[in-house]
Design a protein around this motif. Sequence first.
Motif, mmCIF file in Angstrom:
data_model
loop_
_atom_site.group_PDB
_atom_site.id
_atom_site.type_symbol
_atom_site.label_atom_id
_atom_site.label_comp_id
_atom_site.label_asym_id
_atom_site.label_seq_id
_atom_site.Cartn_x
_atom_site.Cartn_y
_atom_site.Cartn_z
ATOM 1 N N PRO A 17 41.241 48.329 119.835
ATOM 2 C CA PRO A 17 41.343 49.266 121.184
ATOM 3 C C PRO A 17 41.426 48.571 122.643
ATOM 4 C CG PRO A 17 39.900 49.991 119.425
ATOM 5 C CD PRO A 17 40.215 48.617 119.198
ATOM 6 N N PHE A 18 40.932 47.310 122.495
ATOM 7 C CA PHE A 18 40.715 46.690 123.916
ATOM 8 C C PHE A 18 42.004 45.704 123.859
ATOM 9 C CE2 PHE A 18 36.749 47.815 122.054
ATOM 10 C CZ PHE A 18 36.358 48.960 122.865
ATOM 11 N N ASP A 19 42.404 45.113 122.907
ATOM 12 C CA ASP A 19 43.493 44.111 122.847
ATOM 13 C C ASP A 19 44.486 44.265 121.764
ATOM 14 O OD1 ASP A 19 44.903 41.659 122.931
ATOM 15 O OD2 ASP A 19 43.090 40.587 122.233
ATOM 16 N N SER A 20 45.567 44.969 122.156
ATOM 17 C CA SER A 20 46.839 45.057 121.186
ATOM 18 C C SER A 20 47.158 43.831 120.452
ATOM 19 C CB SER A 20 47.813 45.897 121.927
ATOM 20 O OG SER A 20 48.454 44.908 123.039
ATOM 21 N N GLY A 21 46.744 42.803 121.238
ATOM 22 C CA GLY A 21 47.236 41.494 120.268
ATOM 23 C C GLY A 21 46.364 41.316 119.195
ATOM 24 N N VAL A 162 40.362 54.644 112.528
ATOM 25 C CA VAL A 162 39.262 54.710 113.591
ATOM 26 C C VAL A 162 39.609 53.920 114.974
ATOM 27 C CG1 VAL A 162 36.747 54.079 114.464
ATOM 28 C CG2 VAL A 162 37.280 55.015 112.106
ATOM 29 N N ALA A 163 40.264 52.602 114.428
ATOM 30 C CA ALA A 163 40.668 51.850 115.577
ATOM 31 C C ALA A 163 41.877 52.205 116.498
ATOM 32 C CB ALA A 163 41.094 50.448 115.144
ATOM 33 N N ALA A 164 42.787 52.816 115.706
ATOM 34 C CA ALA A 164 44.044 53.543 116.244
ATOM 35 C C ALA A 164 43.435 54.648 117.216
ATOM 36 C CB ALA A 164 44.952 54.061 115.293
ATOM 37 N N LYS A 165 42.507 55.459 116.537
ATOM 38 C CA LYS A 165 42.242 56.847 117.422
ATOM 39 C C LYS A 165 41.491 56.467 118.781
ATOM 40 C CE LYS A 165 41.926 60.004 113.795
ATOM 41 N NZ LYS A 165 41.007 61.049 113.212
ATOM 42 N N ARG A 166 40.885 55.334 118.468
ATOM 43 C CA ARG A 166 40.108 54.706 119.771
ATOM 44 C C ARG A 166 41.110 54.064 120.781
ATOM 45 N NH1 ARG A 166 35.400 51.508 116.422
ATOM 46 N NH2 ARG A 166 33.934 53.419 116.486
ATOM 47 N N LEU A 170 41.172 55.728 124.418
ATOM 48 C CA LEU A 170 41.246 54.631 125.615
ATOM 49 C C LEU A 170 42.253 54.913 126.686
ATOM 50 C CD1 LEU A 170 39.185 51.481 124.082
ATOM 51 C CD2 LEU A 170 38.440 53.082 125.803
ATOM 52 N N LYS A 171 43.660 54.638 126.015
ATOM 53 C CA LYS A 171 44.737 54.828 126.674
ATOM 54 C C LYS A 171 44.662 56.270 127.487
ATOM 55 C CE LYS A 171 49.861 55.335 125.946
ATOM 56 N NZ LYS A 171 50.688 55.475 124.855
ATOM 57 N N ASN A 172 44.320 57.163 127.013
ATOM 58 C CA ASN A 172 44.269 58.576 127.489
ATOM 59 C C ASN A 172 43.170 58.966 128.667
ATOM 60 O OD1 ASN A 172 46.361 59.431 125.825
ATOM 61 N ND2 ASN A 172 45.176 60.374 124.414
ATOM 62 N N GLU A 173 42.131 58.067 128.324
ATOM 63 C CA GLU A 173 40.935 58.044 129.298
ATOM 64 C C GLU A 173 41.504 57.440 130.680
ATOM 65 O OE1 GLU A 173 37.178 56.773 128.276
ATOM 66 O OE2 GLU A 173 37.015 58.213 126.611
#
Length: 192
Positions: A17-21, A162-166, A170-173
């Motif tokens: 969720p914090f690092d797409s890499g 869970v990771a994808a939803k987070r 985070l993207k929406n927030e």
Amino acid sequence: VQEIAAQKALDHLALTPFDSGAWLPTLQAMAKATGSRVTQLLAWDGARNAPFNVYSEAFDDREWLAAGGADPIRNPYIAASRRMRSGDDFTDWEIVSSVERRRHPLIGDVYDRYDIPHLCAFKLLGDNHANWFVVSLRSCHQGPIDVADRKIFRRLCCEAIVAAKRTLALKNEGALLLSGAFCTAVAGLVDD
């Protein structure tokens, strides 16, 4: 070895969720944990396109796409995925029999030539824009995914949901925070 790889996949999933890499090492660890040749993260747009398609190792899928790999009319696996809900999975042998496999132009030719005749697909998320899947692809030598490997795959994919939803939250927030900061800045300019 599989349990260590599964734990590595879970550790990387926590970072996505914090690092797409972190998705690439996640997919690599998932392949090791399930004894698969390659693991794929695929977005399918409901038509005939795969706008996002990442593999755990370098993999040239141009021929697969050109042969209609993302087309539900040509690919029975993509057709089956249309009926899936988040958290559902299937294996190749549940969709296409061994007799059909030999006759099918896409599966009998492209999948077999790439030496990925066996797969297990899991639907992470779906909405009006795209459906997200994780796919475990196995070689002829590795054989179909067995019960134990499928259990590991499902466990990791459930964590991937869970990771994808987070990630999406985070993207929406972030967008809301940015728009709120912009509105506050604009309001500040108006007040001055």
